[in-house]
Design a protein around this motif. Structure first.
Motif, mmCIF file in Angstrom:
data_model
loop_
_atom_site.group_PDB
_atom_site.id
_atom_site.type_symbol
_atom_site.label_atom_id
_atom_site.label_comp_id
_atom_site.label_asym_id
_atom_site.label_seq_id
_atom_site.Cartn_x
_atom_site.Cartn_y
_atom_site.Cartn_z
ATOM 1 N N TYR A 206 0.797 -1.211 0.000
ATOM 2 C CA TYR A 206 0.000 0.000 0.000
ATOM 3 C C TYR A 206 0.838 1.274 0.000
ATOM 4 C CZ TYR A 206 -3.650 -3.306 0.898
ATOM 5 O OH TYR A 206 -4.499 -4.363 0.780
ATOM 6 N N VAL A 207 2.163 1.136 -0.053
ATOM 7 C CA VAL A 207 3.016 2.325 -0.101
ATOM 8 C C VAL A 207 3.322 2.624 -1.563
ATOM 9 C CG1 VAL A 207 5.184 3.348 0.633
ATOM 10 C CG2 VAL A 207 3.993 1.749 2.121
ATOM 11 N N PHE A 208 2.858 3.765 -2.022
ATOM 12 C CA PHE A 208 3.092 4.156 -3.394
ATOM 13 C C PHE A 208 3.970 5.393 -3.434
ATOM 14 C CE2 PHE A 208 -0.416 1.339 -3.713
ATOM 15 C CZ PHE A 208 -0.179 0.661 -4.896
ATOM 16 N N ASP B 199 3.604 8.482 -4.049
ATOM 17 C CA ASP B 199 3.215 9.723 -3.371
ATOM 18 C C ASP B 199 3.287 9.583 -1.851
ATOM 19 O OD1 ASP B 199 1.060 7.968 -4.006
ATOM 20 O OD2 ASP B 199 -0.323 9.444 -3.170
ATOM 21 N N ASP B 200 3.412 8.345 -1.344
ATOM 22 C CA ASP B 200 3.523 8.155 0.106
ATOM 23 C C ASP B 200 4.968 8.283 0.586
ATOM 24 O OD1 ASP B 200 0.808 7.491 0.337
ATOM 25 O OD2 ASP B 200 1.227 5.453 -0.307
ATOM 26 N N PRO C 158 -11.093 8.201 -16.947
ATOM 27 C CA PRO C 158 -12.198 8.313 -15.999
ATOM 28 C C PRO C 158 -11.695 8.616 -14.595
ATOM 29 C CG PRO C 158 -11.924 6.044 -16.698
ATOM 30 C CD PRO C 158 -10.959 6.850 -17.477
ATOM 31 N N ILE C 159 -10.540 8.149 -14.298
ATOM 32 C CA ILE C 159 -9.996 8.335 -12.949
ATOM 33 C C ILE C 159 -8.489 8.132 -13.041
ATOM 34 C CG2 ILE C 159 -10.118 5.899 -12.167
ATOM 35 C CD1 ILE C 159 -11.604 8.509 -10.049
ATOM 36 N N THR C 160 -7.773 8.801 -12.198
ATOM 37 C CA THR C 160 -6.341 8.510 -12.143
ATOM 38 C C THR C 160 -5.837 8.732 -10.732
ATOM 39 O OG1 THR C 160 -4.213 8.836 -13.180
ATOM 40 C CG2 THR C 160 -5.516 10.802 -12.801
ATOM 41 N N TYR C 161 -4.646 8.323 -10.498
ATOM 42 C CA TYR C 161 -4.017 8.477 -9.198
ATOM 43 C C TYR C 161 -2.792 9.356 -9.369
ATOM 44 C CZ TYR C 161 -7.126 4.684 -8.116
ATOM 45 O OH TYR C 161 -8.244 3.923 -7.950
ATOM 46 N N PRO C 162 -2.273 9.909 -8.272
ATOM 47 C CA PRO C 162 -1.099 10.771 -8.430
ATOM 48 C C PRO C 162 0.015 10.034 -9.170
ATOM 49 C CG PRO C 162 -1.895 10.843 -6.177
ATOM 50 C CD PRO C 162 -2.652 9.763 -6.860
ATOM 51 N N PRO D 13 5.258 -0.340 -8.393
ATOM 52 C CA PRO D 13 4.045 -1.020 -8.866
ATOM 53 C C PRO D 13 3.026 -0.030 -9.405
ATOM 54 C CG PRO D 13 4.079 -0.923 -6.474
ATOM 55 C CD PRO D 13 5.386 -0.381 -6.932
ATOM 56 N N HIS E 127 -1.214 0.173 -11.161
ATOM 57 C CA HIS E 127 -2.478 -0.536 -11.278
ATOM 58 C C HIS E 127 -2.908 -0.534 -12.748
ATOM 59 C CE1 HIS E 127 -4.749 3.319 -11.546
ATOM 60 N NE2 HIS E 127 -3.572 3.715 -11.192
ATOM 61 N N HIS E 128 -4.131 -0.934 -12.964
ATOM 62 C CA HIS E 128 -4.711 -0.944 -14.313
ATOM 63 C C HIS E 128 -4.535 0.424 -14.972
ATOM 64 C CE1 HIS E 128 -7.786 -1.897 -17.301
ATOM 65 N NE2 HIS E 128 -8.175 -0.663 -17.159
ATOM 66 N N TYR F 276 -4.778 3.119 -18.586
ATOM 67 C CA TYR F 276 -5.339 3.417 -19.906
ATOM 68 C C TYR F 276 -4.184 3.817 -20.828
ATOM 69 C CZ TYR F 276 -9.838 3.413 -17.612
ATOM 70 O OH TYR F 276 -10.953 3.028 -16.904
ATOM 71 N N PRO G 183 -3.857 14.544 -9.408
ATOM 72 C CA PRO G 183 -4.687 13.824 -10.382
ATOM 73 C C PRO G 183 -5.500 14.737 -11.299
ATOM 74 C CG PRO G 183 -4.871 12.809 -8.242
ATOM 75 C CD PRO G 183 -4.075 14.050 -8.040
#
Lengths: 161, 684
Positions: free
Chosen positions: B5-7, B9-10, B152-156, B201, B203-204, B206, B237
């Motif tokens: 769970y550490v990405f 931005d963390d 539709p959505i994104t993460y930092p 890592p 995630h899914h 586009y 984001p």
């Protein structure tokens, strides 16, 4: 602004500017790393927490509103036995969401199991409506939550005996 | 906290400094001055002039500036970066930076472009189109438009860079880590071997992580070189959504000449694609659009002209593929339109136009072990297409095309198509894909590749375990950085599955040959390079463009809500022939997720299922089940696996649009089709 609250069972106090959102407060000062800051619109549900028992998107809540509340994040939920029901259900159906949306999906599934003993497709779909991450498919998700509900019912029955 | 769970931005350390990008506020103009607030000690800014190497990011010999050089080409173009020890202060300095411009004009929009805006042209011709058009007076024209689609959505997203002991270390989540390394090397002017990219890592996607991480990494690298400190750059984001990649707008005009019996004898197709301010991947996008628009039918006279148009929009390039789906959307919707005009069943129409024998792509690539007619027959039977199509045609003809129409508004549509894995084979840019497998003591096996993905890792473990008779627990997928991992190319359009899984297999077979004969460790390395011009000529568009193909057919049945005009899905039936299937459950799951994604795209995010309120008067709970998404596979295929991820985007949109057209009685030819658009057409 001083904000005192109960976070994952511990009383904590934060000092934060007035405009801070709860998700930022919890992530930076509270070191809650499972929270994802993504949409800031309450639509991705990556920042889901239980606020006084209700599942909410913490990006939509001003930090000051969390004064004197009880917050449980994914980290807090992970310590409870009941999360096992959700995880067992996920395992049974080989439902493995990606690392990014996994905490949000587990929290949402737990919330469903808290509210419905035998959730149907629509109750599950409704609860997961906001989670847009398409790393997993909907059929497996529904089956996984229903499998989790089986474990939760069994746990409750055992408790009642 | 589990490490998972550490990405990026963390991650933050005490000595780390933070950077933010200042972007242009106008679509086009020349910068006259940049007023950065007075920066305290420890804070500094960089512009394009401070880049030690080339201020460019390049892909397949096309390039765009990293930080803009005086002339702004789109709103949101990176102009400068500011960094310093306190993140919030850096953000404030960026917000208070004023950029002044001398001129403020923008290029014409995509619909009204001028010839000077054309940044690339590609043509494909076969047979004699003009003579066939002269022979007949039966000409049918259609215009197909797919609008811009945003993430539709994104993460930092971002990067962390540090320069220490002559090594530039970059942490980023990228689909193409070796492109990050190449870009950082060119921008910083240091050799590739002095750059280590640690793969975080992700995630899914586009495909937004194909190029953007290279941009963030290169800026962070320059700042790290200048400051001597660890630099973290993370983009919010909402900025990624606004200024990053989008699915480009595409307009396809198809003119078909029909003979007396109504068969298509020639097609003249014009394609325009908006590639935004900088044409990255243009050649690839044009090639794949042509491949899609050329369709799978045996039209002997075909002329396609594809143009990429430069506009003042942010660069729009690859977005869930390179556009083959948009080409197939036009072809499949058009052929169904002709079928309707001929009063013919769409399946019959398709069967009539498929090659009788020796199936080939229009580019000449021979199709082996694929039976397109079987796909159509199976999907027709499973969905009961013929009966439903006829019934809904009767319904449609009974009703007038006005708002006052009442009763059930139902429709059904069908489409067939294919998708290729990765980029088309370009001789001049042949990307090497490499894989290394090592057998160690105690039968421990390690598989090294720069590719990402848990499902993929499980497939490799299963493959290696099967060949070498090992338990999957003793097989490890090595994660790490570009200094220890072989270059596995970009993780793009299932090429991880089709190419890399084959390499795992070859490596393991190699190990099996030497096992018990050679001392441990046994290391096997295999590479894949696209074949040469004899297999695929990327200029003339002749031959077989992809290493592996996936085929599929879909039927979508919908009912239009008579009040809100929401298209409610009654059922989706699909059949896929994706070659060898490594894990059928994973394939089914991925297929379903992508089908929902495609439905979401084509409906503009409309509500696609009945809500609880719709069933309030229905007591029978069984009737409240969600519509089933039926997914079937052609099993026992011997072709190499082509993956499933891109396939629903090529077949679902056309089937959905045809179904809406039948239900409403109005011919639709755009993506998306929203209730507002349906209402507007009904009103008109």
């Amino acid at each position: 602004m001083k904000i005192k609250l109960k976070l994952n069972g511990k009383i904590v106090e934060f000092d934060s500017p007035a405009e801070t959102r709860l998700v930022d407060l919890l992530k930076t000062s509270g070191k809650i790393q499972s929270l994802r800051t993504s949409c800031y619109k309450g639509i991705c549900r990556g920042c889901s927490i239980f606020l006084n028992g209700d599942l909410v998107s913490s990006c939509l809540i001003p930090a000051f509103q969390a004064r004197d509340t009880e917050i449980i994040s994914f980290e807090g939920l992970s310590k409870s036995d009941e999360i096992e029901d959700v995880l067992n259900g996920f395992d049974d159906e080989n439902f493995y969401p990606c690392d990014f949306c996994r905490p949000g999906k587990i929290m949402t599934a737990h919330s469903i199991l808290e509210n419905y003993s035998n959730p149907d497709d629509y109750q599950i779909m409704e609860a997961f409506e906001g989670i847009n991450c398409s790393c997993t498919d909907k059929s497996t998700l529904i089956r996984a939550v229903k499998a989790g509900a089986f474990y939760r019912r069994r746990r409750r029955r055992a408790r009642n005996i | 906290m589990p490490k998972d769970y550490v990405f990026l931005d963390d991650i933050s350390t005490r000595k780390m400094i933070f950077a933010h990008i200042v972007r242009s506020t106008i679509p086009k103009g020349t910068i006259s001055s940049i007023k950065v607030p007075d920066l305290p000690k420890g804070y500094f800014s960089i512009t394009g002039k401070d880049i030690p190497g080339k201020n460019l990011i390049s892909v397949f010999s096309q390039e765009m500036p990293l930080l803009c050089n005086n002339t702004v080409q789109y709103e949101g173009e990176p102009v400068l970066a500011i960094c310093g020890p306190v993140n919030d202060k850096v953000r404030r300095f960026c917000n208070n930076t004023i950029i002044e411009y001398d001129t403020d004009y923008s290029l014409l929009a995509f619909e009204n472009y001028k010839e000077t805006q054309v940044s690339g042209i590609k043509k494909f011709t076969r047979g004699s189109v003009d003579s066939k058009f002269k022979e007949t007076n039966k000409i049918i024209e259609g215009e197909y438009l797919t609008s811009v689609q945003m993430l539709p959505i994104t993460y930092p997203m971002g990067a962390i860079a540090k320069y220490k002991n002559n090594i530039l270390e970059i942490n980023t989540a990228s689909q193409w880590p070796f492109h990050v390394q190449k870009t950082a090397s060119e921008v910083c002017g240091i050799p590739k071997k002095g750059i280590q990219v640690n793969i975080e890592p992700y995630h899914h996607t586009y495909d937004e992580k194909l190029i953007l991480p290279s941009i963030y990494s290169a800026i962070a690298a320059v700042l790290a070189l200048k400051s001597g400190k660890q630099v973290k750059i993370v983009e919010e984001p909402f900025k990624i959504l606004q200024f990053s990649i989008k699915r480009p707008e595409v307009k396809i005009i198809r003119k078909s000449a029909l003979n007396d019996s109504g068969k298509i004898i020639a097609e003249d197709i014009e394609i325009n694609v908006d590639n935004g301010a900088y044409p990255l991947f243009t050649d690839e996008i044009l090639s794949q659009l042509i491949l899609g628009a050329a369709s799978i039918y045996s039209t002997t006279n075909l002329r396609i002209k594809a143009k990429s148009i430069r506009t003042s929009s942010p660069p729009m390039n690859v977005f869930k593929g390179c556009g083959i789906g948009m080409g197939i959307f036009s072809a499949e919707t058009h052929i169904s339109r002709i079928a309707t005009l001929r009063d013919m069943n769409p399946i019959e129409m398709r069967m009539e136009h498929l090659a009788k024998k020796n199936q080939k792509l229009p580019t000449g690539g021979v199709l082996k072990q694929i039976n397109q007619k079987e796909l159509l027959t199976v999907i027709g039977e499973k969905s009961d297409f013929n009966r439903k199509y006829s019934a809904y045609e009767v319904l449609k003809k009974k009703q007038s095309g006005k708002l006052k129409r009442q009763g059930t508004l139902r429709g059904i549509g069908i489409a067939i198509g294919y998708a290729g894995n990765g980029f088309t084979r370009k001789r001049e840019n042949r990307e090497a894909y490499s894989m290394e497998v090592q057998l160690n003591q105690n039968d421990k096996l390690s598989i090294s590749s720069s590719s990402n993905g848990t499902t993929l890792g499980n497939i490799w473990k299963e493959t290696a375990g099967r060949i070498l008779g090992l338990d999957s627990k003793s097989i490890e997928i090595v994660r790490g950085d570009t200094t220890i991992l072989p270059n596995s190319g970009p993780s793009f359009l299932s090429n991880d599955l089709s190419i890399m899984t084959n390499l795992v297999e070859k490596c393991c077979i190699g190990i099996r040959k030497h096992r018990f004969q050679k001392p441990l460790p046994i290391i096997e390395k295999r590479s894949f390079k696209s074949p040469g011009k004899d297999v695929w000529d990327s200029e003339k568009l002749k031959g077989m463009p992809f290493n592996a193909l996936s085929w599929g057919a879909a039927v979508v049945e919908i009912e239009l809500d008579p009040v809100f005009l929401h298209p409610i899905i009654r059922g989706v039936w699909t059949i896929f022939d994706i070659g060898r299937i490594h894990d059928i459950e994973a394939a089914r799951s991925a297929g379903e997720a992508e089908i929902y994604e495609s439905l979401n795209w084509v409906s503009g995010g409309s509500q696609l299922f009945r809500t609880r309120m719709d069933f309030i008067d229905i007591e029978d709970n069984e009737k409240t089940d969600l519509p089933e998404i039926n997914i079937d596979f052609i099993k026992n295929s011997k072709r190499s696996s082509g993956g499933i991820s891109q396939l629903p985007d090529t077949i679902i949109p056309s089937a959905f649009v045809q179904a809406i057209s039948q239900a409403s009685g109005i011919y639709f030819d755009t993506i998306p089709v929203t209730p507002e658009i349906i209402f507007k057409h009904l009103e008109d």
